[in-house]
Design a protein around this motif. Structure first.
Motif, PDB file in Angstrom:
ATOM      1  N   ARG A   1     -37.523   2.534  17.841  1.00 13.02           N
ATOM      2  CA  ARG A   1     -36.548   2.130  18.850  1.00 13.02           C
ATOM      3  C   ARG A   1     -37.306   1.538  20.028  1.00 13.02           C
ATOM      4  NH1 ARG A   1     -32.711   7.505  19.087  1.00 13.02           N
ATOM      5  NH2 ARG A   1     -34.684   8.564  19.458  1.00 13.02           N
ATOM      6  N   TYR A   2     -36.611   0.713  20.831  1.00 15.49           N
ATOM      7  CA  TYR A   2     -37.297   0.004  21.917  1.00 15.49           C
ATOM      8  C   TYR A   2     -36.665   0.242  23.287  1.00 15.49           C
ATOM      9  CZ  TYR A   2     -39.355  -2.098  17.842  1.00 15.49           C
ATOM     10  OH  TYR A   2     -40.000  -2.266  16.640  1.00 15.49           O
ATOM     11  N   GLY A   3     -35.551   0.951  23.357  1.00 15.30           N
ATOM     12  CA  GLY A   3     -34.992   1.332  24.640  1.00 15.30           C
ATOM     13  C   GLY A   3     -35.741   2.512  25.229  1.00 15.30           C
ATOM     14  N   GLY A   4     -35.739   2.621  26.539  1.00 19.40           N
ATOM     15  CA  GLY A   4     -36.535   3.639  27.218  1.00 19.40           C
ATOM     16  C   GLY A   4     -36.261   5.067  26.787  1.00 19.40           C
ATOM     17  N   PRO A   5     -35.013   5.560  26.841  1.00 22.31           N
ATOM     18  CA  PRO A   5     -34.753   6.947  26.455  1.00 22.31           C
ATOM     19  C   PRO A   5     -35.139   7.254  25.016  1.00 22.31           C
ATOM     20  CG  PRO A   5     -32.916   6.077  27.721  1.00 22.31           C
ATOM     21  CD  PRO A   5     -33.816   4.915  27.427  1.00 22.31           C
ATOM     22  N   GLY A   6     -34.809   6.352  24.107  1.00 24.68           N
ATOM     23  CA  GLY A   6     -35.159   6.567  22.709  1.00 24.68           C
ATOM     24  C   GLY A   6     -36.651   6.608  22.483  1.00 24.68           C
ATOM     25  N   ARG A   7     -37.390   5.726  23.154  1.00 28.56           N
ATOM     26  CA  ARG A   7     -38.852   5.720  23.015  1.00 28.56           C
ATOM     27  C   ARG A   7     -39.455   7.021  23.520  1.00 28.56           C
ATOM     28  NH1 ARG A   7     -39.639   0.682  26.461  1.00 28.56           N
ATOM     29  NH2 ARG A   7     -41.655   1.617  26.877  1.00 28.56           N
ATOM     30  N   THR A   8     -38.940   7.534  24.609  1.00 30.00           N
ATOM     31  CA  THR A   8     -39.464   8.789  25.146  1.00 30.00           C
ATOM     32  C   THR A   8     -39.222   9.936  24.171  1.00 30.00           C
ATOM     33  OG1 THR A   8     -39.093   8.042  27.424  1.00 30.00           O
ATOM     34  CG2 THR A   8     -39.289  10.417  27.058  1.00 30.00           C
ATOM     35  N   VAL A   9     -37.994  10.017  23.643  1.00 31.59           N
ATOM     36  CA  VAL A   9     -37.678  11.054  22.663  1.00 31.59           C
ATOM     37  C   VAL A   9     -38.608  10.954  21.460  1.00 31.59           C
ATOM     38  CG1 VAL A   9     -35.933  11.820  20.997  1.00 31.59           C
ATOM     39  CG2 VAL A   9     -35.273  11.317  23.359  1.00 31.59           C
ATOM     40  N   ASP A  10     -38.798   9.745  20.952  1.00 27.96           N
ATOM     41  CA  ASP A  10     -39.599   9.564  19.747  1.00 27.96           C
ATOM     42  C   ASP A  10     -41.065   9.915  19.981  1.00 27.96           C
ATOM     43  OD1 ASP A  10     -37.262   8.717  18.659  1.00 27.96           O
ATOM     44  OD2 ASP A  10     -37.837   6.607  18.435  1.00 27.96           O
ATOM     45  N   ALA A  11     -41.604   9.498  21.113  1.00 25.05           N
ATOM     46  CA  ALA A  11     -43.014   9.780  21.398  1.00 25.05           C
ATOM     47  C   ALA A  11     -43.259  11.280  21.528  1.00 25.05           C
ATOM     48  CB  ALA A  11     -43.447   9.055  22.666  1.00 25.05           C
ATOM     49  N   ASP A  12     -42.375  11.960  22.242  1.00 26.19           N
ATOM     50  CA  ASP A  12     -42.543  13.407  22.412  1.00 26.19           C
ATOM     51  C   ASP A  12     -42.396  14.139  21.084  1.00 26.19           C
ATOM     52  OD1 ASP A  12     -42.863  12.941  25.094  1.00 26.19           O
ATOM     53  OD2 ASP A  12     -40.850  13.605  25.673  1.00 26.19           O
ATOM     54  N   LEU A  13     -41.433  13.718  20.294  1.00 28.32           N
ATOM     55  CA  LEU A  13     -41.195  14.377  19.015  1.00 28.32           C
ATOM     56  C   LEU A  13     -42.349  14.121  18.045  1.00 28.32           C
ATOM     57  CD1 LEU A  13     -39.187  16.089  17.473  1.00 28.32           C
ATOM     58  CD2 LEU A  13     -38.011  13.988  16.775  1.00 28.32           C
ATOM     59  N   LYS A  14     -42.856  12.906  18.038  1.00 26.00           N
ATOM     60  CA  LYS A  14     -43.987  12.592  17.157  1.00 26.00           C
ATOM     61  C   LYS A  14     -45.192  13.465  17.493  1.00 26.00           C
ATOM     62  CE  LYS A  14     -44.654   8.292  15.967  1.00 26.00           C
ATOM     63  NZ  LYS A  14     -45.001   6.840  15.969  1.00 26.00           N
ATOM     64  N   ALA A  15     -45.446  13.621  18.783  1.00 26.25           N
ATOM     65  CA  ALA A  15     -46.595  14.437  19.192  1.00 26.25           C
ATOM     66  C   ALA A  15     -46.414  15.899  18.805  1.00 26.25           C
ATOM     67  CB  ALA A  15     -46.809  14.299  20.697  1.00 26.25           C
ATOM     68  N   SER A  16     -45.208  16.446  19.034  1.00 30.33           N
ATOM     69  CA  SER A  16     -44.993  17.864  18.756  1.00 30.33           C
ATOM     70  C   SER A  16     -45.008  18.148  17.260  1.00 30.33           C
ATOM     71  CB  SER A  16     -43.679  18.336  19.378  1.00 30.33           C
ATOM     72  OG  SER A  16     -42.568  17.702  18.776  1.00 30.33           O
ATOM     73  N   LEU A  17     -44.433  17.263  16.464  1.00 31.72           N
ATOM     74  CA  LEU A  17     -44.443  17.468  15.017  1.00 31.72           C
ATOM     75  C   LEU A  17     -45.859  17.382  14.457  1.00 31.72           C
ATOM     76  CD1 LEU A  17     -41.271  15.419  13.973  1.00 31.72           C
ATOM     77  CD2 LEU A  17     -41.529  17.904  13.895  1.00 31.72           C
ATOM     78  N   ARG A  18     -46.628  16.451  14.955  1.00 33.64           N
ATOM     79  CA  ARG A  18     -48.012  16.336  14.486  1.00 33.64           C
ATOM     80  C   ARG A  18     -48.823  17.561  14.876  1.00 33.64           C
ATOM     81  NH1 ARG A  18     -49.162   9.885  15.777  1.00 33.64           N
ATOM     82  NH2 ARG A  18     -48.316   9.095  13.776  1.00 33.64           N
ATOM     83  N   ASP A  19     -48.553  18.109  16.049  1.00 28.05           N
ATOM     84  CA  ASP A  19     -49.235  19.343  16.451  1.00 28.05           C
ATOM     85  C   ASP A  19     -48.928  20.487  15.482  1.00 28.05           C
ATOM     86  OD1 ASP A  19     -50.395  18.126  18.608  1.00 28.05           O
ATOM     87  OD2 ASP A  19     -48.953  18.882  20.084  1.00 28.05           O
ATOM     88  N   ASP A  20     -47.753  20.418  14.861  1.00 28.40           N
ATOM     89  CA  ASP A  20     -47.353  21.445  13.900  1.00 28.40           C
ATOM     90  C   ASP A  20     -47.805  21.133  12.483  1.00 28.40           C
ATOM     91  OD1 ASP A  20     -46.109  22.881  15.909  1.00 28.40           O
ATOM     92  OD2 ASP A  20     -44.139  21.998  15.547  1.00 28.40           O
ATOM     93  N   GLY A  21     -48.585  20.076  12.331  1.00 28.26           N
ATOM     94  CA  GLY A  21     -49.128  19.738  11.022  1.00 28.26           C
ATOM     95  C   GLY A  21     -48.221  18.900  10.148  1.00 28.26           C
ATOM     96  N   VAL A  22     -47.180  18.315  10.724  1.00 31.80           N
ATOM     97  CA  VAL A  22     -46.250  17.490   9.963  1.00 31.80           C
ATOM     98  C   VAL A  22     -46.705  16.030  10.031  1.00 31.80           C
ATOM     99  CG1 VAL A  22     -43.847  16.734   9.757  1.00 31.80           C
ATOM    100  CG2 VAL A  22     -44.372  19.075  10.486  1.00 31.80           C
TER     101      VAL A  22
END
Length: 450
Positions: free
Chosen positions: A101-122
């Motif tokens: 996604r390229y809108g501001g709110p969606g990008r923020t959600v995606d970036a935070d979620l990507k980081a947290s999931l990767r921290d969990d080994g996903v």
């Protein structure tokens, strides 16, 4: 034990040319297809009424197509930061894939979620699917983003050709155990009290199969007349693909390559480029729907709102034929011819002197193709406050526009016949006097400190 792949569908409600889905297939594990209605994440803009209607029917179509191939579309509602990790935990998923996604709110959600999931080994990966050229790949010689369309589009065309579309999967392997899903009807996306969607049902068939059929029909029957007839609202030569692209029922890559294969369509493809320009602008200016892109327009002296004028415009009762026809088409069909969009927007802003944000909000609620880029981008273009904007003193005269582009009154006859049989109201403003008042107000913007 398998570790399923979650494919998180967003504004990409299709199986063909879906890179996130393809990545899951290539991982060779069961696939959990998820659609998440997220109106709870910070700053996420709730959908308008017409958009909710379209979403319901497009999800029905997508769910049926996934089921035909052996899978299941899982529906969940809530904030992505809560729902997606919980689904990973509940299903033992080892990977999550989505298209960017390229809108501001969606990008923020995606970036935070990507980081947290990767921290969990996903495993997490995202892909380009909704624009031909990603915003950070198209820059000026000095490395900044473009603010004028023509050099922007030339820069896009100088890049390697957009990738070929990916094939549609024939089979999808779902998880061994059925995953709990919301009932789509419980989301109450469809209007009921009252049911005002009769015109939408009459006009549209949402879903990927209808999108593909419309593209083929347009390229076969209308493309040759597009450049000549696209400005005439009484002629049916436009692509009517905008809601299909907005919901991702068809990808811009498919549209691009199938159009190129016809050997023509340069003007049509430049309109696809205008859509790209809107998304690139939103990426670099996330508050496009609420803030003037050109800050000098913050000094514009909007007068006190006249609710009766706004309501007359919304209802198509301004007494100005082309404006009224456009607003009635919008209410009935959830769409409006692009030439008429410009005329109705100019009338609201520059004849009624109503802030462009009021018009953007109404279109957001009424258009089936309203997205977070093109809708505010176009309103700011007409207002003169946006990228590559028409100068403020360019004020569309709706009567002259009617004479030039609807000279036989086909469009007015269809949508506002009262203007031809003597039953229309008197114009709510004088076009010449209101134009002069708008120009006087603009002088204050020109004199404002920079």
């Amino acid at each position: 034990m398998s570790s399923p792949s979650i494919v998180w569908f967003r504004d990409d409600l299709r199986l063909a040319d879906n890179p996130a889905l393809r990545a899951a297939i290539d991982r060779d594990e069961p696939i959990i297809a998820l659609y998440l209605l997220d109106e709870e994440s910070p700053d996420m803009r709730p959908l308008g009424g017409a958009a909710r209607w379209w979403l319901h029917h497009s999800l029905v179509s997508l769910g049926e197509r996934i089921a035909e191939r052996g899978g299941q579309l899982i529906l969940r509602r809530g904030a992505a930061a809560d729902v997606v990790p919980q689904l990973v935990t509940d299903t033992g998923a080892g990977a999550v894939f989505w298209n960017r996604r390229y809108g501001g709110p969606g990008r923020t959600v995606d970036a935070d979620l990507k980081a947290s999931l990767r921290d969990d080994g996903v495993e997490v990966a995202s892909f380009a699917a909704s624009v031909l050229f990603e915003p950070w790949t198209v820059t000026t010689g000095s490395g900044t983003h473009f603010s004028v369309f023509t050099p922007f589009w030339k820069a896009c065309q100088a890049l390697p050709s957009p990738r070929a579309p990916l094939p549609e999967p024939r089979e999808l392997t779902g998880p061994a155990r059925r995953v709990a899903s919301d009932d789509l009807d419980d989301w109450a996306l469809l209007p009921t009290r009252p049911d005002w969607a009769g015109g939408l049902r009459e006009t549209w068939e949402p879903g990927e199969p209808a999108a593909r059929a419309r593209l083929r029909e347009f390229l076969r029957e209308d493309l040759d007349d597009y450049a000549r007839g696209r400005d005439e609202p009484g002629r049916d030569v436009t692509s009517r693909l905008s809601p299909r692209l907005r919901w991702g029922e068809i990808s811009p890559y498919t549209v691009w390559h199938e159009t190129v294969e016809t050997g023509g369509g340069a003007k049509f493809l430049s309109e696809v480029g205008w859509r790209e320009f809107a998304w690139h602008t939103l990426y670099h200016f996330p508050k496009l729907a609420t803030k003037n892109l050109r800050p000098e327009f913050d000094a514009f002296p909007w007068p006190r709102l006249k609710p009766s004028h706004l309501e007359a415009w919304q209802r198509g009762e301004t007494g100005v034929a082309l404006v009224d026809a456009g607003m009635k088409e919008l209410w009935h069909a959830g769409i409006m011819h692009n030439r008429v969009r410009m005329v109705t927007a100019s009338f609201l802003i520059k004849n009624l002197m109503i802030d462009w944000r009021r018009g953007e909000e109404w279109f957001w609620d009424c258009l089936v193709d309203a997205d977070e880029a093109s809708n505010p981008f176009s309103w700011q273009w007409v207002a003169g406050s946006g990228a590559d904007a028409a100068p403020y003193f360019r004020i569309f005269n709706p009567e002259l526009q009617r004479e030039k582009f609807d000279k036989h009154d086909e469009y007015v006859r269809r949508w506002a016949p009262e203007h031809l049989d003597g039953g229309a109201p008197e114009p709510i403003v004088d076009l010449k006097a209101s134009r002069n008042a708008a120009l006087d107000a603009y002088e204050k913007v020109k004199r404002a400190p920079r």
